[in-house]
Motif scaffolding. Sequence first.
Motif, PDB file in Angstrom:
ATOM      1  N   LEU A   1       0.826  -1.206   0.000  1.00 50.84           N
ATOM      2  CA  LEU A   1       0.000   0.000   0.000  1.00 50.84           C
ATOM      3  C   LEU A   1       0.864   1.260   0.000  1.00 50.84           C
ATOM      4  N   ALA A   2       2.015   1.192   0.647  1.00 50.37           N
ATOM      5  CA  ALA A   2       2.911   2.353   0.662  1.00 50.37           C
ATOM      6  C   ALA A   2       3.407   2.674  -0.745  1.00 50.37           C
ATOM      7  N   VAL A   3       3.750   1.629  -1.503  1.00 51.43           N
ATOM      8  CA  VAL A   3       4.185   1.845  -2.890  1.00 51.43           C
ATOM      9  C   VAL A   3       3.024   2.377  -3.721  1.00 51.43           C
ATOM     10  N   ALA A   4       1.839   1.775  -3.532  1.00 48.18           N
ATOM     11  CA  ALA A   4       0.657   2.232  -4.267  1.00 48.18           C
ATOM     12  C   ALA A   4       0.328   3.680  -3.932  1.00 48.18           C
ATOM     13  N   ALA A   5       0.463   4.054  -2.668  1.00 42.64           N
ATOM     14  CA  ALA A   5       0.179   5.428  -2.253  1.00 42.64           C
ATOM     15  C   ALA A   5       1.115   6.416  -2.940  1.00 42.64           C
ATOM     16  N   PHE A   6       2.372   6.027  -3.088  1.00 44.31           N
ATOM     17  CA  PHE A   6       3.330   6.901  -3.763  1.00 44.31           C
ATOM     18  C   PHE A   6       2.981   7.054  -5.240  1.00 44.31           C
ATOM     19  N   LEU A   7       2.699   5.933  -5.915  1.00 43.90           N
ATOM     20  CA  LEU A   7       2.462   5.961  -7.360  1.00 43.90           C
ATOM     21  C   LEU A   7       1.106   6.543  -7.733  1.00 43.90           C
ATOM     22  N   LEU A   8       0.112   6.344  -6.883  1.00 43.82           N
ATOM     23  CA  LEU A   8      -1.253   6.739  -7.232  1.00 43.82           C
ATOM     24  C   LEU A   8      -1.728   8.016  -6.546  1.00 43.82           C
ATOM     25  N   ASN A   9      -1.002   8.456  -5.532  1.00 47.26           N
ATOM     26  CA  ASN A   9      -1.445   9.639  -4.806  1.00 47.26           C
ATOM     27  C   ASN A   9      -0.336  10.670  -4.625  1.00 47.26           C
ATOM     28  N   ALA A  10       0.669  10.339  -3.830  1.00 44.72           N
ATOM     29  CA  ALA A  10       1.682  11.326  -3.480  1.00 44.72           C
ATOM     30  C   ALA A  10       2.400  11.891  -4.707  1.00 44.72           C
ATOM     31  N   LEU A  11       2.850  11.009  -5.602  1.00 49.00           N
ATOM     32  CA  LEU A  11       3.602  11.471  -6.773  1.00 49.00           C
ATOM     33  C   LEU A  11       2.734  12.232  -7.768  1.00 49.00           C
ATOM     34  N   PRO A  12       1.641  11.658  -8.281  1.00 48.81           N
ATOM     35  CA  PRO A  12       0.863  12.402  -9.279  1.00 48.81           C
ATOM     36  C   PRO A  12       0.206  13.664  -8.735  1.00 48.81           C
ATOM     37  N   PHE A  13      -0.283  13.625  -7.489  1.00 50.12           N
ATOM     38  CA  PHE A  13      -0.883  14.821  -6.912  1.00 50.12           C
ATOM     39  C   PHE A  13       0.136  15.961  -6.866  1.00 50.12           C
ATOM     40  N   SER A  14       1.351  15.643  -6.428  1.00 53.36           N
ATOM     41  CA  SER A  14       2.395  16.666  -6.329  1.00 53.36           C
ATOM     42  C   SER A  14       2.816  17.163  -7.702  1.00 53.36           C
ATOM     43  N   LEU A  15       2.944  16.250  -8.648  1.00 53.09           N
ATOM     44  CA  LEU A  15       3.354  16.645  -9.997  1.00 53.09           C
ATOM     45  C   LEU A  15       2.334  17.563 -10.649  1.00 53.09           C
ATOM     46  N   PHE A  16       1.057  17.253 -10.494  1.00 60.01           N
ATOM     47  CA  PHE A  16       0.028  18.123 -11.065  1.00 60.01           C
ATOM     48  C   PHE A  16       0.062  19.498 -10.398  1.00 60.01           C
ATOM     49  N   ALA A  17       0.264  19.530  -9.091  1.00 61.02           N
ATOM     50  CA  ALA A  17       0.318  20.817  -8.389  1.00 61.02           C
ATOM     51  C   ALA A  17       1.507  21.650  -8.876  1.00 61.02           C
ATOM     52  N   TYR A  18       2.666  21.015  -9.028  1.00 64.37           N
ATOM     53  CA  TYR A  18       3.830  21.745  -9.538  1.00 64.37           C
ATOM     54  C   TYR A  18       3.624  22.149 -10.991  1.00 64.37           C
ATOM     55  N   ALA A  19       3.010  21.277 -11.781  1.00 61.62           N
ATOM     56  CA  ALA A  19       2.790  21.578 -13.196  1.00 61.62           C
ATOM     57  C   ALA A  19       1.930  22.818 -13.364  1.00 61.62           C
ATOM     58  N   GLU A  20       0.921  22.965 -12.511  1.00 64.54           N
ATOM     59  CA  GLU A  20      -0.007  24.074 -12.677  1.00 64.54           C
ATOM     60  C   GLU A  20       0.548  25.405 -12.181  1.00 64.54           C
ATOM     61  N   LEU A  21       1.773  25.398 -11.709  1.00 65.83           N
ATOM     62  CA  LEU A  21       2.442  26.664 -11.458  1.00 65.83           C
ATOM     63  C   LEU A  21       2.807  27.350 -12.765  1.00 65.83           C
ATOM     64  N   SER A  22       2.949  26.551 -13.846  1.00 64.68           N
ATOM     65  CA  SER A  22       3.433  27.117 -15.099  1.00 64.68           C
ATOM     66  C   SER A  22       2.576  26.781 -16.316  1.00 64.68           C
ATOM     67  N   ILE A  23       1.599  25.886 -16.176  1.00 69.10           N
ATOM     68  CA  ILE A  23       0.726  25.582 -17.305  1.00 69.10           C
ATOM     69  C   ILE A  23      -0.734  25.813 -16.890  1.00 69.10           C
ATOM     70  N   PRO A  24      -1.619  26.066 -17.852  1.00 71.90           N
ATOM     71  CA  PRO A  24      -3.031  26.276 -17.517  1.00 71.90           C
ATOM     72  C   PRO A  24      -3.677  25.002 -16.984  1.00 71.90           C
ATOM     73  N   SER A  25      -4.727  25.174 -16.210  1.00 71.12           N
ATOM     74  CA  SER A  25      -5.456  24.012 -15.704  1.00 71.12           C
ATOM     75  C   SER A  25      -6.092  23.224 -16.840  1.00 71.12           C
ATOM     76  N   THR A  26      -6.423  23.918 -17.946  1.00 70.60           N
ATOM     77  CA  THR A  26      -6.994  23.223 -19.098  1.00 70.60           C
ATOM     78  C   THR A  26      -6.014  22.198 -19.663  1.00 70.60           C
ATOM     79  N   LEU A  27      -4.749  22.590 -19.801  1.00 70.54           N
ATOM     80  CA  LEU A  27      -3.741  21.677 -20.327  1.00 70.54           C
ATOM     81  C   LEU A  27      -3.491  20.522 -19.357  1.00 70.54           C
TER      82      LEU A  27
END
Length: 343
Positions: free
Chosen positions: A111-137
């Motif tokens: 579950l710890a690995v799943a939490a990283f791959l399915l929650n912690a990593l993608p959630f953080s990446l999307f948050a960082y991405a939206e600092l510089s790209i539109p929410s539409t993209l």
Amino acid sequence: MSAPATSRNTPSTATPPADPPATALPGGATTPHAPPDPVSAARPKLDWRIRFGALSLIWGFSFLLIKVGTEGYAPFQVTLGRLLSGTAVLAVAMAVRRERPPRGARTWGHLAVAAFLLNALPFSLFAYAELSIPSTLAGICNATSPLWGMALSLVALSEDRPTRRRVAGLGLGFLGVLTVLGAWQGFSGLDFSGTAMALLASLSYPIGWIYVRRTLAGSGSSALSLTGGQLFLGTVQIALVTPVFTSFPGGFPLLPTLAVVALGALGTGFAVLVQYGLVAEVGPTTAQMVTYFIPVIATTAGVVVLGERLSWNTPVGALVVLAGAALTQSRRHSTGSGSEAQP
């Protein structure tokens, strides 16, 4: 913005279907391909179409909420608040349904690995991405998850066989991605780092559900219990990282705070519970159609609410991506099989 199972005991945050790949959704969620727990299968009071529409709106607005959240908080702080709120909702649901936490060190390790791959990593990446790209993209990049999933499943899952339709879907889908990014213009004006992070987040989802399929099916715990445990571990992971890379916020601005709480409580917690009920009532094939509304709603919300600019190639490319994703998830059945082709 956060997902489902081949058996009742596989967490809903990472659904590997029997044949076509699961559709990744915001928050690490994918469409469940197995019946949820009996208690969640009770016939709901609201018509399923109303709940389907609500789920589409919740997940479609997730990218707008991320953008608003990052206006007041650092990306890791947005992710932490999101996971805290989502975990709280599932904890209440588990208490009401008298669900026990998963048991066994091995299960918690997976579950710890799943939490990283399915929650912690993608959630953080999307948050960082939206600092510089539109929410539409960002919303459209999320729609590429089924394409990544199909490509990976052909390599990692022996039961998924390539067909002409799926290969055509992959080609069409990635052609749509190039259209969204304006490849013929040399990607002029594109923020490469932000776009790459959004695409990497979308890739993380199918990697996660393939891992879950291989490790957590038949664990003996309910889907709700496993999902709650997974979100809890994701929260712990981000809680350990956030103080290292950010300082304590100087204040709690109202709008960004509300956005983060809504993102977690609705998009990461409540939406999973709605998803269970939909799958139980109308089946996974109909329930997973919510995926095709998410980029449309995300794009509309970004343009109308946030005033983001939209070039012609963005919606056109998004439609091509969704068409390709639909093809990758389809399969033919022999005549007289008694079942319909799944989208």
